[in-house]
Design an enzyme around this catalytic site. Structure first.
Site, PDB file in Angstrom:
ATOM      1  N   CYS A 235      39.661  35.786  46.124  1.00  0.00           N
ATOM      2  CA  CYS A 235      39.517  36.542  45.378  1.00  0.00           C
ATOM      3  C   CYS A 235      38.837  37.483  46.110  1.00  0.00           C
ATOM      4  O   CYS A 235      38.106  38.501  45.682  1.00  0.00           O
ATOM      5  CB  CYS A 235      38.743  35.723  43.966  1.00  0.00           C
TER       6      CYS A 235
ATOM      7  N   HIS B  14      33.091  40.845  41.183  1.00  0.00           N
ATOM      8  CA  HIS B  14      34.264  39.900  41.480  1.00  0.00           C
ATOM      9  C   HIS B  14      34.664  39.291  39.338  1.00  0.00           C
ATOM     10  O   HIS B  14      33.899  39.122  39.241  1.00  0.00           O
ATOM     11  CB  HIS B  14      34.889  38.453  42.500  1.00  0.00           C
TER      12      HIS B  14
ATOM     13  N   ASN C   6      41.583  39.149  35.107  1.00  0.00           N
ATOM     14  CA  ASN C   6      41.636  38.942  36.562  1.00  0.00           C
ATOM     15  C   ASN C   6      42.002  39.336  37.639  1.00  0.00           C
ATOM     16  O   ASN C   6      43.073  38.533  37.939  1.00  0.00           O
ATOM     17  CB  ASN C   6      40.324  37.291  37.160  1.00  0.00           C
TER      18      ASN C   6
END
Length: 362
Positions: A110, A252, A282
């Site tokens: 990520c 993020h 996500n």
């Protein structure tokens, strides 16, 4: 003084929308539980046969359209490449018609997009390239157990991209400072255990706990808040900015509670925090460029205003970027028809593994 400048922004999201109610129909969960624990209302999911490369090509082309020119280096941040070998980036560059430009994948889960942008910044500074294209693209549903409510409710698919060029440090879109870090002692907290050289066995021979993405959520939460906060403070210090002067905070899009905790600890006001986790979930390495594009498309931040990007991912890895808000106008592209987007040289995708059942895993 010169700097790397964001001059193009592009995105691609699958058309298929999966709501919390859709997931609650097959998982032991509810819309209220998912919203309260993650901040997610819906996510985008690819149709069978669509790959990370397909999304990356569409987002990359959109970013090039936004920039108004081509690229001479391609960096693709992804956890879900089309194949273990070779890298996906060279094929993406080929499909974009960029010729024989250098291209490589960047694997930092990520944090991948922040890592890839930092690498592109260094390539610009060294004179290795003049117009790097950085893409974050994921088909995370390809590594998620569809019957695991701990992960199936969180992740979605998508891609976002930016084009960089050399410019002045006072320009809109200029990167002012960066910070990267890692801690391999936490590698087991976020992992797909099998598929590499350590555990190369076929899917059918593996328990679900090794075959699919697994995450130790509570421990990851603590690490994410701590690392993103510390990295953000460090990068702001390097830029000479106070947290109170930041007008756009884009973290993020892992979990809304993580984003709120980091924003609170930094002292960045709620009106200056931006994201789209509620709509897309996500999307791992794609999440920051997608959130950046969404915020820019809604004209919520003035070009040139002080901005902060920060991410945390498996590895463990983390990173932050201080930049002035870009003036680039985002371009969104949808996926073309399947027959048009998949070249004949690419083999058909492998059959989807049978989902694991709920309950304890071996």
């Amino acid at each position: 003084m010169s700097a790397a400048v964001v001059c193009g922004i592009g995105t691609c999201l699958p058309d298929r929308v999966v709501s919390n109610d859709d997931l609650a129909a097959r998982l032991d969960t509810s819309d209220a539980w998912i919203r309260s624990h993650t901040g997610i209302a819906r996510r985008r999911i690819v149709e069978p046969g669509t790959s990370t490369g397909d999304l990356a090509v569409a987002a990359g082309r959109a970013a090039l359209d936004s920039a108004g020119h081509g690229a001479d280096f391609v960096l693709l941040a992804t956890t879900t490449p089309d194949r273990p070998c070779p890298a996906t980036a060279p094929e993406v560059a080929h499909r974009l018609g960029l010729g024989e430009v250098p291209a490589m994948d960047v694997s930092a889960v990520c944090s991948g997009f922040v890592y890839a942008v930092t690498v592109a910044r260094s390539l610009l500074a060294s004179g290795t390239c003049a117009r790097p294209l950085v893409i974050g693209a994921e088909v995370y549903t390809s590594i998620i157990d569809p019957l695991d409510r701990d992960t199936a409710v969180i992740f979605g698919d998508g891609a976002g991209a930016v084009v960089l060029r050399e410019g002045g440090a006072t320009e809109s879109g200029a990167l002012r400072a960066v910070d990267l870090g890692s801690d391999g002692s936490g590698g087991e907290l976020i992992t797909v255990a099998a598929g590499g050289s350590r555990r190369p066995r076929a899917d059918g021979e593996l328990p679900c706990s090794q075959r699919y993405f697994r995450m130790q959520g509570r421990t990851v939460y603590r690490h994410a808040v701590h690392r993103m906060t510390a990295s953000s403070r460090l990068v702001l210090e390097r830029a000479g900015w106070s947290p109170m002067s930041v007008r756009a905070f884009v973290g993020h899009q892992a979990n809304q509670r993580i984003l709120d905790a980091v924003g609170d600890r930094l002292g960045i006001g709620v009106p200056h925090r931006f994201g789209n986790i509620a709509e897309v979930g996500n999307t791992a390495a794609a999440s920051i460029p997608l959130a950046l594009a969404d915020t820019a498309a809604r004209d919520l931040v003035r070009p040139g205003e002080r901005s902060l990007l920060t991410a945390f991912g498996g590895g463990l890895t983390w990173g932050s970027i201080a930049l002035s808000w870009p003036a680039a106008v985002p371009v969104h592209r949808t996926l073309p028809a399947a027959a048009a987007r998949r070249p004949a040289m690419v083999p058909a995708p492998a059959p989807v593994p049978v989902p694991c059942q709920n309950g304890p895993q071996p």
